[in-house]
Scaffold this motif. Structure first.
Motif, PDB file in Angstrom:
ATOM      1  N   GLU A 166       0.873  -1.852   0.155  1.00 30.22           N
ATOM      2  CA  GLU A 166      -0.355   0.395  -0.100  1.00 30.22           C
ATOM      3  C   GLU A 166       0.884   1.525   0.100  1.00 30.22           C
ATOM      4  OE1 GLU A 166      -3.532   0.164   2.115  1.00 30.22           O
ATOM      5  OE2 GLU A 166      -2.779  -2.023   3.362  1.00 30.22           O
ATOM      6  N   VAL A 167       0.501   1.731  -0.689  1.00 30.37           N
ATOM      7  CA  VAL A 167       1.247   3.823  -1.120  1.00 30.37           C
ATOM      8  C   VAL A 167       0.432   4.437  -0.977  1.00 30.37           C
ATOM      9  CG1 VAL A 167       2.824   4.822  -2.113  1.00 30.37           C
ATOM     10  CG2 VAL A 167       2.758   2.284  -2.387  1.00 30.37           C
ATOM     11  N   TYR A 168       0.324   5.118  -0.286  1.00 26.47           N
ATOM     12  CA  TYR A 168      -0.583   6.896  -0.590  1.00 26.47           C
ATOM     13  C   TYR A 168       0.410   8.088  -0.275  1.00 26.47           C
ATOM     14  CZ  TYR A 168      -3.669   2.909   1.074  1.00 26.47           C
ATOM     15  OH  TYR A 168      -4.651   2.323   1.773  1.00 26.47           O
ATOM     16  N   VAL A 169       0.159   8.725  -1.553  1.00 28.76           N
ATOM     17  CA  VAL A 169       1.176   9.835  -1.303  1.00 28.76           C
ATOM     18  C   VAL A 169       0.189  11.599  -1.195  1.00 28.76           C
ATOM     19  CG1 VAL A 169       2.641   9.221  -2.130  1.00 28.76           C
ATOM     20  CG2 VAL A 169       1.712   9.717  -3.787  1.00 28.76           C
ATOM     21  N   MET A 170       0.227  12.467  -0.839  1.00 28.12           N
ATOM     22  CA  MET A 170       0.236  13.795  -1.528  1.00 28.12           C
ATOM     23  C   MET A 170       1.401  14.318  -2.216  1.00 28.12           C
ATOM     24  SD  MET A 170      -1.675  15.974   1.614  1.00 28.12           S
ATOM     25  CE  MET A 170      -0.249  15.747   2.720  1.00 28.12           C
ATOM     26  N   VAL A 171       1.437  15.172  -3.307  1.00 27.37           N
ATOM     27  CA  VAL A 171       2.431  15.410  -4.519  1.00 27.37           C
ATOM     28  C   VAL A 171       2.753  16.447  -3.848  1.00 27.37           C
ATOM     29  CG1 VAL A 171       1.098  13.680  -5.564  1.00 27.37           C
ATOM     30  CG2 VAL A 171       0.437  16.283  -5.976  1.00 27.37           C
TER      31      VAL A 171
END
Length: 286
Positions: free
Chosen positions: A158-163
Motif C-alpha cells: 500500500e502506498v499513499y502520497v500527497m504530491v
C-alpha cells in the motif's frame, strides 16, 4: 546458484558504488532538461534538478532506458550469473518495464534465465521487493518460489502520497486536466493511492496537515487487521518535514520499524519537490 538483481534508478539505493558487490545493477533513467540529457543519479541529483529548473526555467521530461541498454547489460551478466531477476518501477508510470521485457525476449534463445517483474510501485517500496527476493535466495528458495513470493508481495503493498505540485503531475500526463483545474482552483490536495500500479485519488483534503493526519489514520486502520512490521516515509526535498511526521508516527506505533527515504529526481520531476507519502505491506509468515 548465483543471481543478479537488476533494477532502475527510481529504486532507492543509498550507495550505488556498493551495488555490484551485492549483485545489484541499477539502470539509470534519462532526464531531459531543455535540450540537455542527464543520467539519473549519475549526472543529476534531486537537489541539482530543482536548482537547474530555477536557474534555467526549462521544461523537464523523463524517459525510460532503451531496450539496447538492457540487452547489453543482460548479455554481460549472463556470463557471470546463473539467473537474472529484473524488477522495475510500475509499468503504468514508465516504459522501463517494457524495455526490460523486450530485451529479455530478444535474448530468450541465448539467455533464457531472465525473470522480469513489474513492481507496480516505485522508489523504496521497489527496493524492498529486491531485498525481499535476495533474502529468499539466501534462505535457499528456488527461482520459481522467489518469483511467486515477490509477485505475492506486490499485491499486499500500500502506498499513499500527497504530491507537492499538481501542475507538475498534470504536465507529466499522470493527472487529468479537469482534476488539475479543480484541485488548483479549490486549493485541494489529493491523497493519491497506488492501486495495482496506477495512481488513483483516495481522498481530497484542504491542506498538508489534514493530509498527513488522514494518511496517519490509514496506517492506524491497517494495523487493526494486518500484520504491519515496517513503514516507509517517502519524501522529496522536504526531508525535515518527513522526519517530524515519522517521529509522531513512531510515538503512536512503537511496535513498527520506521524509515524515511527520498523519492529521487525522476519521481520529483512528476510529483514536485514537496511530495510526501507513506508505504507498508502486510507481513506473511514464511
Amino acid at each position: 546458484m548465483k543471481i543478479a538483481w537488476v533494477t532502475d534508478s527510481t529504486a532507492y539505493i543509498e550507495d550505488l558504488s556498493k551495488c555490484e558487490e551485492q549483485d545489484v545493477y541499477v539502470v539509470p533513467m534519462n532526464i531531459l532538461i531543455g535540450e540537455k540529457e542527464y543520467k539519473d543519479r549519475i549526472d543529476l541529483s534531486p537537489q541539482d534538478l530543482f536548482e537547474k529548473l530555477k536557474e534555467e526555467g526549462a521544461e523537464v521530461k523523463t524517459s525510460q532506458p532503451s531496450i539496447g541498454t538492457f540487452k547489453e547489460l543482460y548479455e554481460k551478466l549472463s556470463g557471470r550469473y546463473d539467473h537474472i531477476f529484473s524488477i522495475h518501477v510500475s509499468s503504468h508510470f514508465s516504459g522501463t518495464m517494457s524495455s526490460a521485457y523486450q530485451a529479455a525476449e530478444l535474448l530468450k534463445d541465448t539467455v533464457p534465465s531472465i525473470t522480469c517483474i513489474d513492481s507496480k510501485t516505485l522508489t523504496y517500496p521497489l527496493t524492498e521487493l529486491l531485498e525481499y527476493g535476495q533474502s529468499l535466495h539466501n534462505e535457499g528458495a528456488s527461482i520459481e518460489d522467489i518469483k511467486e513470493s515477490i509477485e505475492e508481495k506486490v499485491k499486499t503493498r500500500e502506498v499513499y502520497v500527497m504530491v507537492g505540485s499538481l501542475e507538475q503531475l498534470h504536465k507529466s500526463g499522470r493527472m487529468s486536466g479537469l482534476s488539475f483545474f479543480l484541485g488548483s482552483m479549490l486549493k485541494i490536495k489529493p491523497i493519491l493511492a497506488i492501486s495495482d500500479g496506477k495512481l488513483e485519488v483516495k481522498e481530497k483534503v484542504r491542506n498538508i496537515n489534514k493530509g498527513l493526519d488522514r494518511m496517519s489514520g490509514l496506517l492506524g486502520d491497517a494495523t487493526q487487521h494486518k500484520n504491519i512490521r515496517k513503514v516507509s516515509i517517502l519524501h522529496g526535498l522536504n526531508h525535515d518535514e518527513a522526519l517530524e511526521w515519522m517521529k509522531e508516527l513512531k510515538a503512536s506505533h512503537p511496535q513498527i520499524e520506521f524509515g524515511a527515504y527520498p523519492l529521487g529526481a525522476v519521481i520529483d520531476v512528476h510529483a514536485g519537490a514537496n511530495t510526501i507519502g507513506i508505504s507498508w505491506s502486510e507481513e506473511k509468515n514464511r
